[in-house]
Design a protein around this motif. Structure first.
Motif, short mmCIF file in Angstrom:
data_model
loop_
_atom_site.label_atom_id
_atom_site.label_comp_id
_atom_site.label_asym_id
_atom_site.label_seq_id
_atom_site.Cartn_x
_atom_site.Cartn_y
_atom_site.Cartn_z
N GLU A 72 59.42 48.73 73.79
CA GLU A 72 57.81 48.29 74.00
C GLU A 72 57.68 48.15 75.54
N GLY A 79 54.01 49.45 70.26
CA GLY A 79 54.95 48.91 69.10
C GLY A 79 56.38 49.83 69.18
N SER A 80 57.14 49.60 68.05
CA SER A 80 58.32 50.34 67.69
C SER A 80 58.52 50.37 66.23
N PRO A 101 59.80 54.35 70.28
CA PRO A 101 58.54 53.60 70.84
C PRO A 101 57.53 54.40 70.03
N ASN A 103 52.97 54.40 69.20
CA ASN A 103 51.60 54.22 69.87
C ASN A 103 50.65 54.79 68.84
#
Length: 140
Positions: A72, A79-80, A101, A103
């Motif tokens: 991140e 977020g992840s 990762p 988004n």
């Protein structure tokens, strides 16, 4: 070696490592969902999470936690996604945790995972370096 991840741990198989210590090795997935998709594996061969000795669970998942934060921070992701398969959909029979990762509106829907490749080795090396830098202890 019969296990490709054991070969990566031993250094016999090339990989873009982002973490390598006494508990785990983390490296870029060769077929990432998104650039920066990392696999975290225990140093010793254990096929599934259930096979991981209790004394190793904590140290191993502390590395998963660190890699998740690094993905991140290092890639500017919102977020992840952190996941592990046990047997079903486990392409390599060595416990490995995916750290991906994420988004908003990144196109990842449920468990439909469209895989891609890195444009070239230099791009993969650059992303691995960003993650290694994000894993480095903060100076202060």
């Amino acid at each position: 070696m019969d296990c490709v991840f054991c070969a990566v741990v031993a250094g016999a198989e090339p990989a873009h490592r982002v973490l390598d210590d006494e508990a785990a090795v983390a490296f870029l997935d060769r077929r990432p969902l998104f650039p920066g998709h990392v696999l975290v594996v225990p140093r010793d061969h254990h096929r599934t999470l259930a096979d991981l000795p209790p004394a190793v669970v904590g140290p191993f998942f502390l590395r998963v936690q660190r890699v998740s934060a690094a993905v991140e921070r290092g890639l500017g992701a919102a977020g992840s996604f952190v996941a592990a398969n046990n047997r079903i959909s486990q392409s390599v029979p060595h416990l490995h945790v995916h750290v991906v990762p994420r988004n908003p509106k990144d196109g990842l829907r449920g468990f439909f995972w469209p895989r891609g490749t890195y444009p070239d080795e230099a791009d993969a090396a650059r992303i691995a370096e960003r993650l290694r830098a994000a894993l480095a202890p903060a100076e202060g």
